[in-house]
Design a protein around this motif. Structure first.
Motif, PDB file in Angstrom:
ATOM      1  N   ALA A 156       0.809  -1.217   0.000  1.00 30.85           N
ATOM      2  CA  ALA A 156       0.000   0.000   0.000  1.00 30.85           C
ATOM      3  C   ALA A 156       0.844   1.269   0.000  1.00 30.85           C
ATOM      4  O   ALA A 156       0.291   2.379  -0.027  1.00 30.85           O
ATOM      5  N   SER A 157       2.142   1.164  -0.005  1.00 26.85           N
ATOM      6  CA  SER A 157       3.032   2.332   0.059  1.00 26.85           C
ATOM      7  C   SER A 157       3.812   2.478  -1.248  1.00 26.85           C
ATOM      8  O   SER A 157       4.280   1.489  -1.827  1.00 26.85           O
ATOM      9  N   THR A 158       3.970   3.731  -1.668  1.00 27.24           N
ATOM     10  CA  THR A 158       4.903   3.994  -2.768  1.00 27.24           C
ATOM     11  C   THR A 158       6.315   4.008  -2.190  1.00 27.24           C
ATOM     12  O   THR A 158       6.509   4.085  -0.963  1.00 27.24           O
ATOM     13  N   GLU A 159       7.315   3.940  -3.044  1.00 27.20           N
ATOM     14  CA  GLU A 159       8.705   3.953  -2.559  1.00 27.20           C
ATOM     15  C   GLU A 159       9.013   5.251  -1.816  1.00 27.20           C
ATOM     16  O   GLU A 159       9.685   5.249  -0.777  1.00 27.20           O
ATOM     17  N   GLU A 160       8.509   6.341  -2.347  1.00 29.84           N
ATOM     18  CA  GLU A 160       8.743   7.636  -1.708  1.00 29.84           C
ATOM     19  C   GLU A 160       8.094   7.687  -0.330  1.00 29.84           C
ATOM     20  O   GLU A 160       8.715   8.176   0.644  1.00 29.84           O
ATOM     21  N   GLU A 161       6.839   7.204  -0.234  1.00 33.03           N
ATOM     22  CA  GLU A 161       6.130   7.204   1.041  1.00 33.03           C
ATOM     23  C   GLU A 161       6.836   6.293   2.050  1.00 33.03           C
ATOM     24  O   GLU A 161       6.954   6.635   3.237  1.00 33.03           O
ATOM     25  N   LEU A 162       7.301   5.151   1.589  1.00 32.91           N
ATOM     26  CA  LEU A 162       7.958   4.206   2.490  1.00 32.91           C
ATOM     27  C   LEU A 162       9.239   4.808   3.066  1.00 32.91           C
ATOM     28  O   LEU A 162       9.492   4.726   4.281  1.00 32.91           O
ATOM     29  N   GLU A 163      10.055   5.444   2.232  1.00 35.32           N
ATOM     30  CA  GLU A 163      11.295   6.065   2.703  1.00 35.32           C
ATOM     31  C   GLU A 163      11.000   7.209   3.666  1.00 35.32           C
ATOM     32  O   GLU A 163      11.678   7.371   4.698  1.00 35.32           O
ATOM     33  N   LYS A 164       9.995   7.996   3.344  1.00 36.23           N
ATOM     34  CA  LYS A 164       9.637   9.137   4.189  1.00 36.23           C
ATOM     35  C   LYS A 164       9.176   8.682   5.571  1.00 36.23           C
ATOM     36  O   LYS A 164       9.575   9.252   6.602  1.00 36.23           O
ATOM     37  N   MET A 165       8.348   7.629   5.615  1.00 38.17           N
ATOM     38  CA  MET A 165       7.854   7.128   6.897  1.00 38.17           C
ATOM     39  C   MET A 165       8.984   6.512   7.717  1.00 38.17           C
ATOM     40  O   MET A 165       9.088   6.756   8.934  1.00 38.17           O
ATOM     41  N   GLN A 166       9.812   5.744   7.081  1.00 40.99           N
ATOM     42  CA  GLN A 166      10.908   5.099   7.811  1.00 40.99           C
ATOM     43  C   GLN A 166      11.895   6.136   8.371  1.00 40.99           C
ATOM     44  O   GLN A 166      12.372   5.991   9.508  1.00 40.99           O
ATOM     45  N   GLU A 167      12.191   7.173   7.607  1.00 44.15           N
ATOM     46  CA  GLU A 167      13.078   8.229   8.086  1.00 44.15           C
ATOM     47  C   GLU A 167      12.455   8.969   9.273  1.00 44.15           C
ATOM     48  O   GLU A 167      13.151   9.266  10.274  1.00 44.15           O
ATOM     49  N   ALA A 168      11.150   9.267   9.193  1.00 41.80           N
ATOM     50  CA  ALA A 168      10.478   9.973  10.286  1.00 41.80           C
ATOM     51  C   ALA A 168      10.449   9.105  11.547  1.00 41.80           C
ATOM     52  O   ALA A 168      10.624   9.624  12.673  1.00 41.80           O
ATOM     53  N   LEU A 169      10.269   7.810  11.394  1.00 44.77           N
ATOM     54  CA  LEU A 169      10.230   6.908  12.547  1.00 44.77           C
ATOM     55  C   LEU A 169      11.612   6.783  13.199  1.00 44.77           C
ATOM     56  O   LEU A 169      11.712   6.726  14.435  1.00 44.77           O
ATOM     57  N   ARG A 170      12.662   6.775  12.386  1.00 45.96           N
ATOM     58  CA  ARG A 170      14.001   6.710  12.960  1.00 45.96           C
ATOM     59  C   ARG A 170      14.312   7.983  13.747  1.00 45.96           C
ATOM     60  O   ARG A 170      14.878   7.943  14.856  1.00 45.96           O
ATOM     61  N   ALA A 171      13.915   9.111  13.171  1.00 45.91           N
ATOM     62  CA  ALA A 171      14.168  10.392  13.846  1.00 45.91           C
ATOM     63  C   ALA A 171      13.392  10.468  15.158  1.00 45.91           C
ATOM     64  O   ALA A 171      13.906  10.969  16.185  1.00 45.91           O
TER      65      ALA A 171
END
Length: 298
Positions: free
Chosen positions: A42-57
């Motif tokens: 259900a995620s685009t590549e851009e959305e997946l990277e954005k969510m993972q980066e926000a969660l790490r931060a």
């Protein structure tokens, strides 16, 4: 002082709760994005990277900089991270709940069709729903069916990482509208004129049933009486036959008129007996002659 201490305690508990909510959300989303295929689909590549980066931060901030922050800060940061993840989360929720929502809408179609069929099977004099009410309900069902077919086809053509066009909210709204109109007609109060007409028809049906039952009863009685008469006639015939056979066995032969009973033999028999007497006399004659000769010699 007492009020201040109580307020401080409440704020502390609220802060701990808010911190736990943020930590739980971050951990759960990291696991889902890494392991759940439905979330990844259900995620685009851009959305997946954005969510993972926000969660790490957010994880780094919780471990290093969050100490001493208030529940207001934790709640604000939770709302921000949810904004990153909500589009994907909503797509997943839609995909999971869509089959059930479609089934519920189709069930509403089935109930509506059954109701309309039941009404249309009745004669017009037994209907108390107006033609306009029935027509409007049928039109609403038809248009909702067409919408579902068209939107389902469009949804099937979309990739999973795109916002859906067949949404739960729309299906729920349309199902509710159809069920509202359906249940209005199902629960519509029965008018008095209809009750009177129905009572008249039921009374006529009962009278007709009673007449049929009476006719059947009379026919049954006649049939039973006929059987009894046949049995009695059979018994009388049998008795008559037995009586006739008894009379025949006791009957004495009757002599024909003009005939007389006699012990005399017929003339022919008399004629035949005479030669027998002559034969006897001829046999005895030589014997007598021999006796006479013997006497003379003496």
């Amino acid at each position: 002082a007492v009020v201040s201490t109580q307020s401080t305690g409440d704020d502390k508990r609220e802060t701990e709760k808010s911190r736990n909510n943020l930590e739980s959300y971050v951990i759960n989303m990291k696991v889902l994005l890494e392991e759940d295929e439905l979330y990844r689909a259900a995620s685009t590549e851009e959305e997946l990277e954005k969510m993972q980066e926000a969660l790490r931060a957010e994880t780094d901030w919780l471990e290093e900089e969050s100490w001493g922050e208030t529940f207001v800060v934790f709640n604000a940061r939770l709302a921000k991270i949810e904004d990153y993840c909500d589009p994907v989360t909503k797509r997943v929720d839609e995909m999971k709940a869509r089959p059930s929502a479609i089934a519920d809408l189709k069930q509403a179609f089935n109930l509506t069709e059954q109701f309309l069929q039941k009404i249309y099977n009745q004669t017009e004099e037994l209907r108390y729903h107006t033609a306009t009410e029935l027509e409007n309900l049928e039109k609403l069902m038809t248009s909702t069916k067409e919408w579902l077919e068209t939107t389902t086809a469009a949804q099937d053509a979309l990739p999973k990482n795109v916002d859906p066009v067949l949404k739960l909210e729309a299906m729920t709204t349309k199902r509710t509208a159809l069920e509202r109109d359906l249940y209005y007609l199902v629960r519509k109060p029965i008018p008095q004129w209809y009750k009177d007409k129905l009572k008249t028809l039921m009374d006529a049906l009962k009278n007709s049933t009673k007449t049929e039952e009476t006719t059947k009863t009379e026919e049954g009685k006649k049939t039973e009486e006929g059987k009894k008469n046949e049995e009695e006639e059979g018994k009388e015939e049998a008795k008559a036959e037995e009586t006739a056979e008894g009379d025949k066995s006791e009957e004495v032969p009757v002599e024909a008129p003009g005939e007389e009973k006699t012990d005399e033999k017929p003339a022919e028999e008399k004629v035949e007996e005479k030669p027998a007497e002559e034969t006897t006399s001829s046999e005895e004659q030589p014997k007598q002659e021999s006796k006479d000769i013997e006497k003379e010699e003496l």
